[in-house]
Scaffold this motif. Structure first.
Motif, PDB file in Angstrom:
ATOM      1  N   VAL A 254      43.683  41.676  43.366  1.00 40.70           N
ATOM      2  CA  VAL A 254      43.201  40.905  44.513  1.00 40.70           C
ATOM      3  C   VAL A 254      44.039  39.645  44.671  1.00 40.70           C
ATOM      4  O   VAL A 254      44.598  39.119  43.709  1.00 40.70           O
ATOM      5  N   ASP A 255      44.114  39.147  45.895  1.00 41.84           N
ATOM      6  CA  ASP A 255      44.905  37.952  46.170  1.00 41.84           C
ATOM      7  C   ASP A 255      44.209  36.679  45.713  1.00 41.84           C
ATOM      8  O   ASP A 255      44.877  35.684  45.420  1.00 41.84           O
ATOM      9  N   ALA A 256      42.878  36.707  45.672  1.00 46.51           N
ATOM     10  CA  ALA A 256      42.141  35.497  45.315  1.00 46.51           C
ATOM     11  C   ALA A 256      40.766  35.856  44.782  1.00 46.51           C
ATOM     12  O   ALA A 256      40.236  36.943  45.045  1.00 46.51           O
ATOM     13  N   ILE A 257      40.196  34.930  44.029  1.00 46.19           N
ATOM     14  CA  ILE A 257      38.802  35.003  43.614  1.00 46.19           C
ATOM     15  C   ILE A 257      38.119  33.727  44.076  1.00 46.19           C
ATOM     16  O   ILE A 257      38.729  32.652  44.089  1.00 46.19           O
ATOM     17  N   SER A 258      36.871  33.816  44.484  1.00 40.28           N
ATOM     18  CA  SER A 258      36.127  32.636  44.917  1.00 40.28           C
ATOM     19  C   SER A 258      34.876  32.478  44.068  1.00 40.28           C
ATOM     20  O   SER A 258      34.209  33.458  43.734  1.00 40.28           O
TER      21      SER A 258
END
Length: 278
Positions: A254-258
């Protein structure tokens, strides 16, 4: 941050704390008495909020001299002095709690963010905050995330469209929700859509969207979703992430985690104001 952001928030906090005046300090110190103090970090962590602390004291005495000994974003050890401050005794004592409240809160957020950033190092996965911030403190808390090495998600509801489950339910379908938002906002507004299942992912990638939020998916499902998307849109994983799970999630590609808890649940970093040690 700049003064247009900082001053209204700090003013509100000072008025809340000072009210009609500091009955303790005003009884002990004259208007002209001068003192020196030191800001001291009492536990290891990342410093954030130095401009806010400086501005807090200077709003009470514009002649306060604030000398930083480090920079926001610096990792420091317990016992490290981070600033020397001199000015009227009344300003230093009356502004102490407000300045420390801001700095402890912001440094705590920066410290927790840095821990997550370090855990996913080398994977090309950004660490994002959310809108789960303390009402009125969003500029400070999102700034603190940046100081910890994180990246800000949208600042507010006007900074990009995000279609979540309730929006989709209200519109009747994912496709209809995307169509309405795109038609109203045009090509300059990014659209991110929340997906809970692989079936939704497969539908969303064929629509005019910019990002997919992969919500509460296990590792196997995340891997399959990222493979299916194949870089066609930007991907964000969210939901229940912990320090123990973030690296495995980031390794799915994935490109990002939030992580909402970066701002809503980060513990304060212990910082004190020590008298006469500058």
């Amino acid at each position: 941050m700049n003064r247009l952001q900082m001053d209204p928030i700090i003013h509100t906090a000072l008025i809340e704390d000072l009210g009609a005046g500091d009955v303790t300090t005003d009884a002990l110190a004259s208007e002209t008495e001068q003192s020196k103090v030191t800001l001291l970090v009492k536990q290891s962590g990342v410093v954030a909020g130095m401009p806010v602390a400086k501005r807090t004291f200077q709003l009470l005495d514009d002649n306060v001299i604030f000398t930083p000994l480090c920079t926001d974003g610096d990792q420091v050890e317990a016992g490290t002095p981070i600033a020397h401050i001199s000015g009227t005794t009344r300003a230093l004592l009356s502004g102490e709690r407000v300045a420390l409240n801001f700095m402890q809160r912001m440094s705590g957020i920066a410290s927790e963010t840095r821990k997550i950033v370090d855990l996913v190092e080398g994977l090309g996965c950004a660490v994002l905050d959310t809108r789960k911030t303390t009402p009125g403190l969003r500029p400070f808390e999102k700034y603190a995330v940046r100081m910890g090495g994180g990246v800000n998600h949208r600042y507010g509801l006007s900074h990009g469209a995000m279609l979540k489950d309730n929006h989709i339910a209200m519109a009747g379908s994912i496709a209809e929700a995307v169509h309405r938002v795109r038609a109203r906002n045009g090509h300059m507004v990014n659209i991110e859509v929340e997906a809970d299942t692989l079936e939704q992912v497969k539908e969303i990638v064929n629509l005019e969207v910019d990002a997919i939020l992969l919500d509460n998916m296990d590792i196997a499902t995340l891997k399959e979703a990222v493979t299916w998307i194949d870089g066609r849109v930007w991907t964000e994983a969210s939901g229940g992430l912990t320090p123990e799970t973030v690296r495995a999630v980031a390794q799915t590609g994935v490109d990002a985690i939030s992580l909402g808890w970066l701002t809503h649940s980060a513990p304060a970093l212990d910082i004190s104001l020590d008298w006469g040690t500058s």
